[in-house]
Design an enzyme around this catalytic site. Structure first.
Site, PDB file in Angstrom:
ATOM      1  N   TYR A  76    -107.242 -17.782  66.164  1.00  0.00           N
ATOM      2  CA  TYR A  76    -106.502 -16.961  65.209  1.00  0.00           C
ATOM      3  C   TYR A  76    -107.442 -15.937  64.578  1.00  0.00           C
ATOM      4  CZ  TYR A  76    -103.272 -16.113  61.246  1.00  0.00           C
ATOM      5  OH  TYR A  76    -102.432 -15.551  60.315  1.00  0.00           O
ATOM      6  N   CYS A  77    -107.039 -14.649  64.648  1.00  0.00           N
ATOM      7  CA  CYS A  77    -107.778 -13.572  63.989  1.00  0.00           C
ATOM      8  C   CYS A  77    -109.235 -13.566  64.485  1.00  0.00           C
ATOM      9  CB  CYS A  77    -107.679 -13.729  62.475  1.00  0.00           C
ATOM     10  SG  CYS A  77    -108.399 -12.382  61.502  1.00  0.00           S
ATOM     11  N   LEU A  78    -110.192 -13.642  63.572  1.00  0.00           N
ATOM     12  CA  LEU A  78    -111.600 -13.644  63.955  1.00  0.00           C
ATOM     13  C   LEU A  78    -111.923 -14.841  64.851  1.00  0.00           C
ATOM     14  CD1 LEU A  78    -114.416 -12.452  63.710  1.00  0.00           C
ATOM     15  CD2 LEU A  78    -114.641 -13.572  61.486  1.00  0.00           C
TER      16      LEU A  78
END
Length: 592
Positions: free
Chosen positions: A323-325
Site C-alpha cells: 500500500y502506497c510507499l
C-alpha cells in the site's frame, strides 16, 4: 644559499579549507531553523516558481492583453448577474458554478442577496487567477503547477465561506443558537490548541484504541526485528488457500488502516474469504535511527517477512500486496527477486502505489532539488521527518475539506465533525528516518531511478521489466498523493499480465472500500502481457464498470491464482518453530 621552500601542490578541483566543514554546519543549522519556521517549505523553491511565472508574464504582452480582456468580460458577467439578482424576485441562474468537488456554497442560503454576489464574485476571481497562472509561454510545467496550486491556497484563505460576516450559513446558526455556537467554537479551538501544543491526538481519537476498537482482528506477532513485527492472523474458515498473503503497508502510516473496525477491516474480510494473511507492522523510528536506509526497509521488512512466512507455513509461493510507499518498496523487492531468480512470489498487488514518479501529483509539486535540500536540513537537525510536519502538506492538498471546512464547522458553528476510525488512525502519525527519506526523495521522486532502470539493490541495478508475476494494481479517482494515471504506468514498466482497477474515492477512502459501502463503484480490466499499449483514456472507455466494492474482484483474482483450499496448517505454537510473541496488535504499533 638557502633552498627555496615550496608548498606541496594541491590537486586541481580539491579544497583543503578547514573552514569548509564549519561553513556547512552553520548553513545546515540555519536551514533547519528556517525550515521549522516555514513548516518545511523551501522559500527558494516557491520563489523560483513565482519568479519564472512573473518574468515570462512580464515579457508576454499578448498574454497580458488576453488576461485583461478576460477580466473585463468577467466583470461584465458579474454586473449582469448583480442586475438580475437585484431586479428579479426569484433566484436567478448563477453566472458561474463551483467545481463538482467544491461544496462550500451548496447551501441554498448562498443564493440570497447579497451572499450570492459575494460567492459569485469569488468564483469568478478564482477562475481568472487560475487562467492567469496557466499557459504563460516559457514557464516550466512544474513551476506553472506550483504557482497555480499556491495561488489557489491563498485564495482559499479569503473565501467568503470562512468569515462570519460573509457566510449566511454561519449567521443562521448564530441566530438559531443565540450565539451559543460561537462559545462552543471557542471551546473547541482552545481545546485543539491545547492538545496540539501537548502533542496529543484530537478529541475523540481515544475512542479508537488499537487492539480494542481497531486493529483487533485476532492474530499473533510471530517475528520481530529492529524494524518490523510480523503479524499472522488466525484463520476464520475451515479451509484456506495454500498460498499465504503478505501485506506491506507504508511506514508513513500505521498498518491498521487496513484493519480498522470489524465492519471495514480489509484484513478481517480477507481471512473470512479463506486467505492466510500476514501483516508487517513497522517500528516508529526515532532520532537514533536517522541512518536507517531504504534498503534496510527492503531487507529487514519485505525480505525478512517472506523468509519467516516460508519457514512457518512451508509455502513455496506467496501472494504479496503493498500500500502506497509500501507498494513502491514491494515493487523494488520484487524486481530484485526477479533479477536474482527468486520465484517465491505468486502475485503482486499494489494499492495506490507509484512506480513511476514523472507525474507525482500535487503532493510532489514542490519536490525539487531546492526543496529536498531544505527538508534534509530539517531532518539533519532532528534525525527524522515528523508526522506533524507531513500533516500540514496533506491538509493543504485538500484545504477546503480538511482545513477550512473544519474551521467553519468546529470553530464558527460549534459543530465539530464526529470522530471516525479512519480519522483517528490518520491522527496516529509516524516518522520517517533521515537517510531513508532522502533516498526516497532523490532517487525516486527527483531522479525517477526505479522507472528508468537506474535504481540499485545490493550494488546492481534492477528493472521492473524483469517481473513475470501477475499484477493487480488499484488506483483511486481522487488521489492527491498517488494520481491514478501515475499508478497506471505500471503497464508501461512491466512485461507481464496487469489487472488494473480504478475505484471511486481518494488515497485512503478508496482503498478502505468495504462491501456494502454506499455509493462505491470501480472499473476493472485485465491487460495480457502480449497485448499492445493502452493509454489511460482508452482504458477508461474499454474497462468494465461495476457498482460496489472492488474487494470481491481482488479476492476472486487471487483465488484464481491460488491452489484449492485445504485445512489450515498448524499454528506457530503447535509446531514450536515460531512461538507467538504477542497478540495483535503487537508492540510497535503502540510506539509513539
Amino acid at each position: 644559499m638557502n633552498a627555496e621552500v615550496t608548498e606541496p601542490a594541491v590537486p586541481q578541483g580539491t579544497d583543503d579549507d578547514p573552514l569548509e566543514g564549519t561553513a556547512k554546519l552553520i548553513d545546515r543549522a540555519t536551514g533547519a531553523a528556517l525550515a521549522q519556521l516555514t513548516a518545511g517549505l523551501s522559500p527558494a523553491s516557491v520563489g523560483a516558481a513565482f519568479g519564472d511565472w512573473v518574468a515570462h508574464l512580464a515579457i508576454s504582452p499578448g498574454r497580458q492583453t488576453h488576461l485583461a480582456a478576460k477580466a473585463v468580460r468577467k466583470a461584465a458577467r458579474m454586473a449582469d448577474y448583480a442586475r438580475r439578482a437585484l431586479t428579479t424576485p426569484e433566484p436567478v441562474t448563477p453566472c458561474i458554478e463551483p467545481l463538482p468537488q467544491d461544496r462550500r456554497f451548496a447551501d441554498p442560503a448562498w443564493q440570497d442577496w447579497p451572499f450570492s454576489l459575494l460567492y459569485q464574485s469569488f468564483l469568478l476571481n478564482q477562475q481568472w487567477w487560475d487562467q492567469a497562472c496557466s499557459s504563460v509561454g516559457g514557464v516550466t510545467q512544474r513551476h506553472e503547477d506550483m504557482v497555480r496550486f499556491a495561488v489557489r491556497q491563498m485564495l482559499d484563505t479569503v473565501a467568503p465561506s470562512n468569515f462570519i460576516a460573509t457566510n449566511p450559513v454561519v449567521q443562521r446558526r448564530i441566530l438559531e443558537t443565540g450565539g451559543r455556537c460561537l462559545a462552543d467554537g471557542l471551546t473547541n479551538l482552545l481545546g485543539d490548541m491545547r492538545r496540539s501544543m501537548a502533542r496529543q491526538r484530537p478529541a475523540g481519537a481515544e475512542a479508537f484504541r488499537p487492539g480494542i476498537e481497531v486493529a483487533a482482528t485476532p492474530g499473533d506477532v510471530i517475528y520481530r526485528n529492529d524494524l518490523i513485527e510480523l503479524i499472522r492472523y488466525r484463520p476464520a474458515t475451515g479451509t484456506v488457500h495454500p498460498e499465504p498473503l503478505l501485506i506491506v503497508p507504508a511506514w508513513i502510516m500505521k498498518y491498521y488502516i487496513l484493519d480498522l473496525g470489524p465492519e471495514n477491516s480489509l484484513v478481517r474480510w480477507l481471512v473470512g474469504q479463506g486467505f492466510t494473511v500476514f501483516m508487517i507492522s513497522w517500528r516508529n523510528p526515532r532520532e537514533a535511527d536517522r541512518d536507517i536506509s531504504l534498503d534496510d526497509y527492503r531487507r529487514l521488512g519485505v525480505m525478512a517477512a517472506l523468509d519467516t512466512i516460508g519457514a512457518v507455513t512451508d509455502a513455496s509461493r506467496i501472494h504479496a500486496a503493498g500500500y502506497c510507499l509500501g507498494g513502491t518498496l514491494l515493487a523494488i523487492a520484487a524486481a530484485a527477486m526477479a533479477r536474482d531468480g527468486d520465484d517465491r512470489l505468486a502475485s503482486m498487488t499494489l494499492f495506490a502505489a507509484q512506480t513511476d514518479f514523472s507525474e507525482p501529483g500535487e503532493l510532489g509539486l514542490f519536490i525539487d532539488a531546492a526543496q529536498i535540500h531544505f527538508l534534509e536540513n530539517l531532518m539533519w537537525a532532528q534525525g527524522y521527518l515528523d508526522s506533524r510536519q507531513m500533516g500540514g502538506a496533506f491538509q493543504m492538498l485538500r484545504s477546503n475539506d480538511l482545513l477550512w471546512s473544519r474551521v467553519v464547522h468546529a470553530y464558527l458553528m460549534g459543530e465539530p465533525e464526529p470522530m471516525t476510525d479512519l480519522m483517528a488512525w490518520n491522527s496516529d502519525g509516524t516518522r520517517l528516518p533521515q537517510a531513508m527519506h532522502s533516498q526516497y526523495l532523490r532517487q525516486l521522486f527527483l531522479d525517477d531511478d526505479l522507472a528508468d532502470g537506474r535504481f540499485q539493490v545490493e550494488g546492481r541495478s534492477i528493472a521492473l521489466s524483469d517481473l513475470r508475476v501477475p499484477i493487480f494494481a488499484v488506483g483511486t479517482e481522487r488521489d492527491h498523493v498517488a494520481p491514478w494515471r501515475s499508478v497506471f504506468k505500471i503497464h508501461l514498466l512491466t512485461e507481464t499480465e496487469v489487472t488494473f482497477v480504478l475505484t471511486s474515492g481518494g488515497h485512503n477512502a478508496g482503498i478502505v472500500s468495504e462491501p456494502g459501502h454506499p455509493g462505491r463503484h470501480f472499473r476493472v480490466m485485465t491487460h495480457p502481457a502480449d497485448h499492445g499499449h493502452l493509454d489511460p483514456d482508452a482504458w477508461t472507455v474499454r474497462a468494465e464498470k461495476r457498482e460496489g466494492s472492488w474487494w470481491p474482484a481482488w479476492s476472486e483474482w487471487m483465488a484464481a491464482r491460488s491452489g484449492p483450499p485445504a485445512p489450515p496448517p498448524a499454528r506457530e505454537g503447535e509446531d514450536r518453530r515460531f512461538v507467538p510473541l504477542d497478540p495483535t496488535p503487537g508492540r510497535y504499533v503502540l510506539g509513539r
